[in-house]
Write an enzyme that holds these catalytic residues in place. Sequence first.
Site, short mmCIF file in Angstrom:
data_model
loop_
_atom_site.label_atom_id
_atom_site.label_comp_id
_atom_site.label_asym_id
_atom_site.label_seq_id
_atom_site.Cartn_x
_atom_site.Cartn_y
_atom_site.Cartn_z
N TYR A 31 0.83 -1.21 0.00
CA TYR A 31 0.00 0.00 0.00
C TYR A 31 0.86 1.25 0.00
CZ TYR A 31 1.28 0.57 4.88
OH TYR A 31 2.01 0.75 6.03
N PHE A 91 2.40 9.77 3.50
CA PHE A 91 2.65 9.57 4.92
C PHE A 91 3.08 8.15 5.25
CE2 PHE A 91 -1.97 9.36 4.22
CZ PHE A 91 -2.25 8.07 4.64
N ASP A 92 2.91 7.22 4.31
CA ASP A 92 3.33 5.84 4.58
C ASP A 92 3.36 5.06 3.28
OD1 ASP A 92 4.17 3.65 5.98
OD2 ASP A 92 2.23 3.18 6.89
N ILE A 125 -8.57 0.88 9.93
CA ILE A 125 -9.58 1.95 9.81
C ILE A 125 -10.77 1.44 9.00
CG2 ILE A 125 -7.92 3.83 10.08
CD1 ILE A 125 -7.91 4.17 7.05
N TYR A 129 -8.97 8.36 10.15
CA TYR A 129 -8.51 8.57 11.53
C TYR A 129 -9.30 9.65 12.24
CZ TYR A 129 -4.69 5.51 10.21
OH TYR A 129 -3.98 4.43 9.80
N PHE A 134 -5.46 5.93 -0.57
CA PHE A 134 -4.64 4.73 -0.43
C PHE A 134 -4.64 3.94 -1.74
CE2 PHE A 134 -5.17 5.19 4.20
CZ PHE A 134 -3.89 4.84 4.64
#
Length: 238
Positions: free
Chosen positions: A158, A168-169, A186, A212, A229
């Site tokens: 992902y 962010f990731d 989530i 979130y 995502f």
Amino acid sequence: MKFKVILTLGLAASTLFANAQSKKAKQKAKETMEESAPAPMSELDSASYSFGLKIAMGLKSDGVKSLNYALLSQAMDDVFNDKTLKVTDEQAGPTISSFLKKISESKFAAAKDSGITFLNNNKKNPKITSLPSGLQYEVITMGTGAKPAATDEVTVNYRGTLVDGKQFDSSYDRNEPLTLPLNNVIPGWTEGVQLMPIGSKFRFYIPYELGYGERGAGQDIPPYSTLIFDIELLKIGK
């Protein structure tokens, strides 16, 4: 000769005067520092101030700018001296939550509105499927394998970004797929990944309510953030 003596005496007098002035200045500076230095505190006073400091720093980090300090002090006095409380313990929690929520909503109103506008425009794209929950997705690659259930463990690659493109990731960057139970993520992931056959790659657009939420996550995901995502489903089960 007489001139030299007078000059020597004059220099000596000047030196003595300068030294005297310097000593006076140093003494005055010392007295000023002693006057401005905080008085030593007892252990109780030091602890009391430290409690107040920590409470204030925590509240300030949550966005609180000011309180009714008289009532704050009164509440402490009422509790420690077993006086009648103006607000019960049961009422205090929801009151604080509501107060902090309004502060957060005001602070992050622009981010919240930006996400809503983004999703409203995004769903006009014919490639985008919008679900009743508010989740949106786009099929990049459609696999042919089985689809997971909410209680399954899945292995995925992902990449996560905000609507402004800030990443962010990413498991791709770590070269390490992630294995996790689908009911422990989530809500946007739980709902979305169940739509994916093994081998699929979808792009999900997740409103903050399915991400979130009002608190965000760490420093990289602010409160009320809409998330994007790219998820690739590699495997179902261990």
